[in-house]
Write a protein that holds these residues in place. Structure first.
Motif, PDB file in Angstrom:
ATOM      1  N   GLY A 106      -2.769  12.443 -17.783  1.00  0.00           N
ATOM      2  CA  GLY A 106      -3.371  13.775 -17.676  1.00  0.00           C
ATOM      3  C   GLY A 106      -2.749  14.588 -16.569  1.00  0.00           C
ATOM      4  N   GLU A 107      -3.480  14.767 -15.479  1.00  0.00           N
ATOM      5  CA  GLU A 107      -2.980  15.589 -14.381  1.00  0.00           C
ATOM      6  C   GLU A 107      -1.902  14.849 -13.579  1.00  0.00           C
ATOM      7  OE1 GLU A 107      -3.643  18.772 -14.091  1.00  0.00           O
ATOM      8  OE2 GLU A 107      -4.821  18.462 -15.916  1.00  0.00           O
ATOM      9  N   ALA A 108      -1.024  15.620 -12.994  1.00  0.00           N
ATOM     10  CA  ALA A 108       0.130  15.046 -12.303  1.00  0.00           C
ATOM     11  C   ALA A 108      -0.290  14.103 -11.175  1.00  0.00           C
ATOM     12  CB  ALA A 108       1.023  16.164 -11.770  1.00  0.00           C
ATOM     13  N   GLN A 109      -1.250  14.529 -10.360  1.00  0.00           N
ATOM     14  CA  GLN A 109      -1.627  13.705  -9.223  1.00  0.00           C
ATOM     15  C   GLN A 109      -2.263  12.394  -9.662  1.00  0.00           C
ATOM     16  OE1 GLN A 109      -0.695  14.399  -5.978  1.00  0.00           O
ATOM     17  NE2 GLN A 109      -1.241  12.237  -5.877  1.00  0.00           N
ATOM     18  N   ALA A 110      -2.996  12.416 -10.772  1.00  0.00           N
ATOM     19  CA  ALA A 110      -3.600  11.179 -11.284  1.00  0.00           C
ATOM     20  C   ALA A 110      -2.518  10.192 -11.712  1.00  0.00           C
ATOM     21  CB  ALA A 110      -4.522  11.493 -12.450  1.00  0.00           C
ATOM     22  N   ALA A 111      -1.470  10.689 -12.335  1.00  0.00           N
ATOM     23  CA  ALA A 111      -0.373   9.814 -12.749  1.00  0.00           C
ATOM     24  C   ALA A 111       0.348   9.244 -11.535  1.00  0.00           C
ATOM     25  CB  ALA A 111       0.589  10.578 -13.644  1.00  0.00           C
ATOM     26  N   VAL A 112       0.586  10.091 -10.526  1.00  0.00           N
ATOM     27  CA  VAL A 112       1.263   9.628  -9.305  1.00  0.00           C
ATOM     28  C   VAL A 112       0.426   8.564  -8.606  1.00  0.00           C
ATOM     29  CG1 VAL A 112       2.000  10.330  -6.998  1.00  0.00           C
ATOM     30  CG2 VAL A 112       2.567  11.753  -8.979  1.00  0.00           C
ATOM     31  N   THR A 113      -0.880   8.783  -8.512  1.00  0.00           N
ATOM     32  CA  THR A 113      -1.759   7.835  -7.830  1.00  0.00           C
ATOM     33  C   THR A 113      -1.755   6.490  -8.537  1.00  0.00           C
ATOM     34  OG1 THR A 113      -3.157   9.641  -7.040  1.00  0.00           O
ATOM     35  CG2 THR A 113      -4.119   7.424  -7.065  1.00  0.00           C
ATOM     36  N   LEU A 114      -1.815   6.506  -9.870  1.00  0.00           N
ATOM     37  CA  LEU A 114      -1.796   5.253 -10.618  1.00  0.00           C
ATOM     38  C   LEU A 114      -0.468   4.535 -10.410  1.00  0.00           C
ATOM     39  CD1 LEU A 114      -3.039   3.264 -12.578  1.00  0.00           C
ATOM     40  CD2 LEU A 114      -2.386   4.785 -14.473  1.00  0.00           C
ATOM     41  N   ALA A 115       0.642   5.280 -10.440  1.00  0.00           N
ATOM     42  CA  ALA A 115       1.950   4.668 -10.218  1.00  0.00           C
ATOM     43  C   ALA A 115       2.047   4.071  -8.819  1.00  0.00           C
ATOM     44  CB  ALA A 115       3.042   5.705 -10.430  1.00  0.00           C
ATOM     45  N   GLU A 116       1.477   4.745  -7.826  1.00  0.00           N
ATOM     46  CA  GLU A 116       1.521   4.231  -6.455  1.00  0.00           C
ATOM     47  C   GLU A 116       0.738   2.927  -6.321  1.00  0.00           C
ATOM     48  OE1 GLU A 116       0.076   7.579  -4.290  1.00  0.00           O
ATOM     49  OE2 GLU A 116       2.084   8.485  -4.062  1.00  0.00           O
ATOM     50  N   HIS A 117      -0.418   2.842  -6.998  1.00  0.00           N
ATOM     51  CA  HIS A 117      -1.187   1.595  -6.968  1.00  0.00           C
ATOM     52  C   HIS A 117      -0.394   0.443  -7.581  1.00  0.00           C
ATOM     53  CE1 HIS A 117      -4.752   3.671  -5.557  1.00  0.00           C
ATOM     54  NE2 HIS A 117      -5.458   2.555  -5.644  1.00  0.00           N
ATOM     55  N   LEU A 118       0.275   0.717  -8.678  1.00  0.00           N
ATOM     56  CA  LEU A 118       1.080  -0.322  -9.312  1.00  0.00           C
ATOM     57  C   LEU A 118       2.246  -0.729  -8.405  1.00  0.00           C
ATOM     58  CD1 LEU A 118       1.098   1.148 -12.923  1.00  0.00           C
ATOM     59  CD2 LEU A 118       0.059  -1.020 -12.249  1.00  0.00           C
ATOM     60  N   LYS A 119       2.855   0.246  -7.749  1.00  0.00           N
ATOM     61  CA  LYS A 119       3.987  -0.042  -6.866  1.00  0.00           C
ATOM     62  C   LYS A 119       3.550  -0.946  -5.715  1.00  0.00           C
ATOM     63  CE  LYS A 119       8.263   0.486  -5.483  1.00  0.00           C
ATOM     64  NZ  LYS A 119       8.684   1.686  -4.739  1.00  0.00           N
ATOM     65  N   GLU A 120       2.375  -0.715  -5.181  1.00  0.00           N
ATOM     66  CA  GLU A 120       1.868  -1.565  -4.112  1.00  0.00           C
ATOM     67  C   GLU A 120       1.715  -3.016  -4.568  1.00  0.00           C
ATOM     68  OE1 GLU A 120      -1.743   0.285  -2.938  1.00  0.00           O
ATOM     69  OE2 GLU A 120      -0.757   2.022  -2.007  1.00  0.00           O
ATOM     70  N   ASP A 121       1.558  -3.203  -5.872  1.00  0.00           N
ATOM     71  CA  ASP A 121       1.407  -4.540  -6.446  1.00  0.00           C
ATOM     72  C   ASP A 121       2.740  -5.090  -6.959  1.00  0.00           C
ATOM     73  OD1 ASP A 121      -0.353  -6.588  -6.815  1.00  0.00           O
ATOM     74  OD2 ASP A 121      -1.142  -5.885  -8.737  1.00  0.00           O
ATOM     75  N   GLY A 122       3.852  -4.381  -6.640  1.00  0.00           N
ATOM     76  CA  GLY A 122       5.168  -4.862  -7.036  1.00  0.00           C
ATOM     77  C   GLY A 122       5.588  -4.481  -8.437  1.00  0.00           C
ATOM     78  N   ILE A 123       4.854  -3.545  -9.067  1.00  0.00           N
ATOM     79  CA  ILE A 123       5.189  -3.081 -10.415  1.00  0.00           C
ATOM     80  C   ILE A 123       5.675  -1.646 -10.301  1.00  0.00           C
ATOM     81  CG2 ILE A 123       4.357  -2.643 -12.744  1.00  0.00           C
ATOM     82  CD1 ILE A 123       4.382  -5.608 -11.975  1.00  0.00           C
ATOM     83  N   HIS A 124       6.944  -1.429 -10.626  1.00  0.00           N
ATOM     84  CA  HIS A 124       7.538  -0.099 -10.478  1.00  0.00           C
ATOM     85  C   HIS A 124       7.605   0.567 -11.850  1.00  0.00           C
ATOM     86  CE1 HIS A 124      11.122   2.562  -9.034  1.00  0.00           C
ATOM     87  NE2 HIS A 124       9.985   3.206  -9.077  1.00  0.00           N
ATOM     88  N   VAL A 125       6.739   1.571 -12.060  1.00  0.00           N
ATOM     89  CA  VAL A 125       6.766   2.388 -13.272  1.00  0.00           C
ATOM     90  C   VAL A 125       6.593   3.835 -12.839  1.00  0.00           C
ATOM     91  CG1 VAL A 125       4.311   1.931 -13.682  1.00  0.00           C
ATOM     92  CG2 VAL A 125       5.725   2.807 -15.535  1.00  0.00           C
TER      93      VAL A 125
END
Length: 381
Positions: free
Chosen positions: A316-335
């Motif tokens: 949906g919104e840009a910031q929501a996508a960025v936030t979800l990606a950042e959470h995954l990155k913290e867990d070692g998943i880069h998308v």
């Protein structure tokens, strides 16, 4: 009167601040940690890490001057043979191939019909051509047919992608070929994201549809694990582009080391097309896992799109996508979060891409991380 300024580029800082406010500002990334699992590379067959064969690092000039090398000719012959075309011409990037080819093929007094979701390189090529451009709704073959039927121009060029990487969907290429034939139009297909994975022996979606476009574009920087791109078609097409594609004529020739690496990887793909099958198997495992998480958590607001080895998840919104990606990155998943202007406002997404180098464990770890990220974000909302 213009007022004097000590910094004539001051407006750029203001505009960058606005991008930041909208969640659209992009910063250079840190080199990926070896422990990270990347799901945003276009290295679909996992060949980009292969060592390059011994070859010169550069050419020193345009191929029209003194930059022609054996590595170019060997790769062009191999690509044309593999794809069942008369000839091929190498470019330094996919962007250069599309800008150069479209700009050379269409001209003032022509009609260029372009899908609304075509890549920026195709859009820019269309603008530079100065042809009349008709933009049709995404995958709307009826709209394409109407534009061709109602045109006043003698020549027409229909430009599409075979596999749209932000939506993971495809036009009906067989029907599109029939429309172009009936209306006397040339068909230009960018098959870059399909070649190597989709179609018979990985030869792309045009081959899967049993059609031959007039212009077929592919890349060396995705499944072929190198850098650069190519345009294939009749011999007369290659001759024309050699003389009139400005991004070819006025560029230093593709590095021989890149051409040699692409040829080595192409030979591997021809010998063993199972790499593409492996990618599609892993993709199905990921899609099934992500769908299960969305169903378990009741997240009908998040949508998975398309088919094949790219898995777009609309957030949906840009910031929501960025936030979800950042959470995954913290867990070692880069998308990567994909935001406007690449996609329409309100449709920002995570674009998962699969590679033959992924393991089953990589997929399971990504699904588990996705579940944790959604749960964490829900708790903190």
């Amino acid at each position: 009167m213009h007022s004097p300024s000590s910094n004539p580029l001051a407006h750029l800082a203001e505009e960058l601040a606005e991008l930041q406010r909208q969640g659209l500002h992009r910063r250079p990334l840190e080199p990926r940690s070896p422990s990270d699992r990347s799901f945003c590379s276009n290295d679909y067959l996992g060949l980009a890490g292969n060592p390059s064969p011994p070859a010169p690092s550069g050419t020193g000039s345009s191929r029209l001057v003194a930059g022609e090398r054996d590595e170019h000719q060997r790769l062009e012959r191999a690509l044309a043979e593999w794809l069942g075309m008369e000839s091929a011409l190498l470019f330094t990037s996919g962007y250069a191939a599309n800008v150069g080819a479209v700009g050379a093929l269409a001209r003032p007094g022509d009609l260029l019909v372009s899908d609304a979701l075509n890549h920026a390189s195709l859009i820019d090529g269309a603008r530079l051509s100065r042809a009349r451009v008709a933009v049709t709704p995404h995958l709307d073959l009826g709209a394409i047919d109407r534009e061709l039927a109602n045109r006043t121009e003698r020549r027409a060029l229909v430009v599409v992608e075979s596999y749209y990487s932000m939506d993971a969907d495809s036009p009906d290429l067989a029907a599109l070929r029939a429309i172009c034939d009936a209306r006397g139009a040339a068909l230009y297909v960018d098959d870059a994201h399909a070649i190597g994975v989709l179609g018979p022996s990985g030869r792309g979606l045009c081959a899967a549809a049993g059609i031959q476009p007039d212009i077929l574009v592919g890349t060396l920087g995705k499944s072929l694990g190198s850098q650069g791109a190519f345009v294939t078609g009749r011999a007369v097409l290659r001759d024309w582009l050699w003389n009139r594609a400005r991004t070819f004529v006025f560029s230093t020739g593709l590095a021989p080391t890149a051409a040699a690496a692409a040829l080595k990887n192409l030979e591997l793909i021809v010998r063993d097309p199972s790499l593409g099958h492996r990618v599609l198997f892993l993709t199905e495992r990921l899609r099934t896992g992500l769908s299960g998480v969305l169903a378990d958590l009741g997240r009908s607001d998040l949508r998975l799109l398309g088919f094949g080895h790219i898995v777009p998840l609309v957030v949906g919104e840009a910031q929501a996508a960025v936030t979800l990606a950042e959470h995954l990155k913290e867990d070692g998943i880069h998308v990567q979060a994909i935001r406007p202007p690449t996609v329409a406002p309100g449709t920002s997404r995570l674009r998962w891409t699969l590679s033959a180098s992924h393991s089953d464990e990589d997929i399971d770890a990504a699904v588990a991380s996705f579940r944790r990220a959604l749960l964490d974000l829900a708790r903190n909302a």
